[in-house]
Design a protein around this motif. Structure first.
Motif, PDB file in Angstrom:
ATOM      1  N   ALA A   1       0.844  -1.201   0.000  1.00 45.59           N
ATOM      2  CA  ALA A   1       0.000   0.000   0.000  1.00 45.59           C
ATOM      3  C   ALA A   1       0.875   1.246   0.000  1.00 45.59           C
ATOM      4  O   ALA A   1       1.990   1.236   0.516  1.00 45.59           O
ATOM      5  CB  ALA A   1      -0.881  -0.024   1.242  1.00 45.59           C
ATOM      6  N   GLU A   2       0.324   2.316  -0.554  1.00 45.47           N
ATOM      7  CA  GLU A   2       1.074   3.575  -0.556  1.00 45.47           C
ATOM      8  C   GLU A   2       1.128   4.125   0.868  1.00 45.47           C
ATOM      9  O   GLU A   2       0.182   3.988   1.621  1.00 45.47           O
ATOM     10  CB  GLU A   2       0.366   4.593  -1.449  1.00 45.47           C
ATOM     11  CG  GLU A   2       0.440   4.253  -2.926  1.00 45.47           C
ATOM     12  CD  GLU A   2      -0.447   5.199  -3.733  1.00 45.47           C
ATOM     13  OE1 GLU A   2       0.115   6.050  -4.435  1.00 45.47           O
ATOM     14  OE2 GLU A   2      -1.676   5.093  -3.621  1.00 45.47           O
ATOM     15  N   ILE A   3       2.225   4.750   1.227  1.00 46.57           N
ATOM     16  CA  ILE A   3       2.379   5.333   2.559  1.00 46.57           C
ATOM     17  C   ILE A   3       2.374   6.849   2.426  1.00 46.57           C
ATOM     18  O   ILE A   3       3.100   7.399   1.599  1.00 46.57           O
ATOM     19  CB  ILE A   3       3.729   4.891   3.199  1.00 46.57           C
ATOM     20  CG1 ILE A   3       3.829   3.366   3.260  1.00 46.57           C
ATOM     21  CG2 ILE A   3       3.906   5.524   4.578  1.00 46.57           C
ATOM     22  CD1 ILE A   3       2.915   2.704   4.259  1.00 46.57           C
ATOM     23  N   PHE A   4       1.549   7.505   3.220  1.00 44.56           N
ATOM     24  CA  PHE A   4       1.509   8.974   3.200  1.00 44.56           C
ATOM     25  C   PHE A   4       1.917   9.527   4.552  1.00 44.56           C
ATOM     26  O   PHE A   4       1.744   8.858   5.565  1.00 44.56           O
ATOM     27  CB  PHE A   4       0.097   9.460   2.851  1.00 44.56           C
ATOM     28  CG  PHE A   4      -0.399   8.932   1.538  1.00 44.56           C
ATOM     29  CD1 PHE A   4       0.186   9.354   0.351  1.00 44.56           C
ATOM     30  CD2 PHE A   4      -1.405   7.996   1.491  1.00 44.56           C
ATOM     31  CE1 PHE A   4      -0.247   8.851  -0.858  1.00 44.56           C
ATOM     32  CE2 PHE A   4      -1.843   7.483   0.283  1.00 44.56           C
ATOM     33  CZ  PHE A   4      -1.265   7.909  -0.903  1.00 44.56           C
ATOM     34  N   THR A   5       2.419  10.749   4.534  1.00 44.01           N
ATOM     35  CA  THR A   5       2.760  11.409   5.790  1.00 44.01           C
ATOM     36  C   THR A   5       1.474  11.898   6.436  1.00 44.01           C
ATOM     37  O   THR A   5       0.666  12.548   5.784  1.00 44.01           O
ATOM     38  CB  THR A   5       3.670  12.617   5.514  1.00 44.01           C
ATOM     39  OG1 THR A   5       4.718  12.189   4.662  1.00 44.01           O
ATOM     40  CG2 THR A   5       4.222  13.201   6.795  1.00 44.01           C
ATOM     41  N   ARG A 375      -3.998  13.419   0.521  1.00 45.43           N
ATOM     42  CA  ARG A 375      -4.305  11.996   0.673  1.00 45.43           C
ATOM     43  C   ARG A 375      -4.760  11.737   2.107  1.00 45.43           C
ATOM     44  O   ARG A 375      -4.870  12.667   2.903  1.00 45.43           O
ATOM     45  CB  ARG A 375      -3.068  11.145   0.310  1.00 45.43           C
ATOM     46  CG  ARG A 375      -2.574  11.387  -1.110  1.00 45.43           C
ATOM     47  CD  ARG A 375      -3.640  11.218  -2.184  1.00 45.43           C
ATOM     48  NE  ARG A 375      -4.217   9.898  -2.249  1.00 45.43           N
ATOM     49  CZ  ARG A 375      -3.851   8.930  -3.094  1.00 45.43           C
ATOM     50  NH1 ARG A 375      -2.887   9.151  -3.983  1.00 45.43           N
ATOM     51  NH2 ARG A 375      -4.429   7.769  -3.079  1.00 45.43           N
TER      52      ARG A 375
END
Ligand code: CMC
Length: 392
Positions: A1-5, A375
């Motif tokens: 999965a994409e990781i966002f701050t 996001r």
């Protein structure tokens, strides 16, 4: 999965490059296009500052004259807007009226929809700065049940606003110099403050290519909240509620109590961890203005001064670096000028319109502008199957 701050409240995210306003929150510094707020507040006119924010440089005499003429030329609102205004309930909050009427301007100026043409963008910017005061005063007139007063081209921007507020068809109103000067100063202090909630709202709305009137209406909506521009109205409510210096400790205890939703309004700031330079200027001129308007010994001002003194010697406020912000003293001056409390945030909106349109213009000319699209960190249920209603 994409990781966002994860950055709630955008505490650590810069959303754009901007050359308009600089703030050093640790040192309490505020510059408009490089010029210290202290110099602009005491030396410039509001329209000079508006020109500076919009175009990047202080105007020369010819440029200022042309800008003032443009403001006068655009200050009338379309006569049909009166019908729209008349549809609001008589006691509608003027911020509610402002959100609606400013948003409706795109229905009158079709060229504003052509956001790719720099000339049309500039025309919308000028119309907004010129017409928001007219709409604001009309909202007030609607509240008090008086006919709208048309703008007067011969008056300067701040004097013209006071005229539209306080003249009636049966009596002229001659704005006093002190009132005009005080308004000029407050408008300059409120004109811009980089990527605050309302300005970021304007940018986010505009990033999709929405028309400028809709974007500024979105900014006005965001400004209305008590954590933002609504604080100046809330400060006076709070001071009246406190009533007397003897009650200050009780209210400070409430503000410190995490189980109590009460906060000291007009205190604290996301960026300033030092005295808000705007509050310092307002506090200084407050004495002078109240004296000149024959309102010295103003009990609310005395109470505000004592409240500040007591709070700033309290460990809770010292530790958290909570100082008075721009909204702490501004309401006291507005009140002395005869502006009713529900108009305080509207006053802020008139001045901040300059900042909003400057940021919108800057963003529209920026080749790096992309649609704003934060996001999220999803924390809902994972995949599950639909159940027929009889089985739930
Ligand atoms: N009274 C009591 N405690 C406060 C206050 C206050 N006015 N402001 C902040 N705190 C406390 C807060 O409870 C927190 O404590 P702890 O660390 O123990 O949990 C700490 O100080 C940090 O506060 P925060 O809420 O995390 O700070 P923020 O940057 O998210 O919020 C603020 C900034 C301006 C929204 C907030 O200080 C506030 O609500 N102030 C009162 C409303 C106000 O005056 N707004 C006008 C802002 S300036 C002009 C404008 O933008 O229109």
């Amino acid at each position: 999965a994409e990781i966002f701050t994860y950055d709630p409240g955008f505490m650590a995210t810069a959303s754009c490059h901007s050359a308009i306003t600089y703030i050093d929150g640790e040192a309490g510094v505020l510059l408009y296009r490089g010029y210290p707020i202290e110099q602009l507040a005491t030396k410039a006119s509001f329209l000079e500052v508006a020109y500076l924010l919009l175009y990047g440089e202080l105007p020369d005499e010819r440029q200022l004259l042309a800008f003032e003429e443009a403001m006068a030329r655009h200050s009338m609102i379309n006569e049909n807007l009166k019908g729209f205004l008349g549809g609001f309930h008589y006691d509608a909050h003027p911020m509610a009226i402002l959100v609606g009427v400013v948003g409706s301007l795109s229905a009158f100026y079709h060229d504003s929809l052509d956001i790719n043409d720099p000339q049309h963008r500039e025309a919308s910017a000028l119309r907004l700065i010129a017409q928001v005061p007219t709409i604001a005063a009309a909202a007030y007139k609607h509240n008090v049940g008086e006919p709208i007063v048309y703008p007067r081209n011969a008056l300067r921007y701040c004097a013209n606003f006071l005229h539209m507020m306080f003249a009636t068809p049966c009596a002229d109103y001659k704005p006093g110099l002190i009132a005009e000067k005080a308004l000029n100063l407050l408008f300059i202090l409120h004109a811009d403050h980089e990527q605050n909630a309302s300005t970021s709202t304007v940018r986010l709305a505009g990033s999709s290519g929405a028309n400028p009137f809709a974007c500024i209406a979105a900014g006005i909506a965001s400004l209305w909240g008590p954590a933002h521009g609504g604080a100046n109205e809330a400060v006076l409510d709070m001071l009246e509620q406190i009533g007397d210096v003897s009650n200050v400790p009780k209210y400070l205890d409430k503000a410190k109590d995490k189980d109590d939703s009460f906060r000291l309004m007009g205190f604290g700031h996301r960026v300033y961890k030092h005295y808000d330079p705007r509050a310092k200027i307002i506090r200084e001129v407050c004495h002078q203005v109240l004296e000149e308007l024959a309102d010295s010994n103003n009990p609310l001002f005395e109470l505000a001064l004592r409240l500040e003194e007591i709070a700033l010697s309290d460990e809770y406020f010292v530790e958290r670096k909570l100082y008075p912000n721009v909204d702490f003293y501004s309401g006291i001056i507005y009140r002395a000028l005869g502006i009713p409390r529900n108009m305080f945030t509207v006053m802020f909106a008139i001045a901040r319109t300059v900042g909003w349109v400057s940021h919108w213009m800057e963003m529209m000319a920026d080749p790096n502008n992309r649609i704003g699209r934060p996001r999220q960190i999803y924390c809902g249920p994972t995949h599950r199957d639909y159940l027929p209603i009889s089985q739930r």
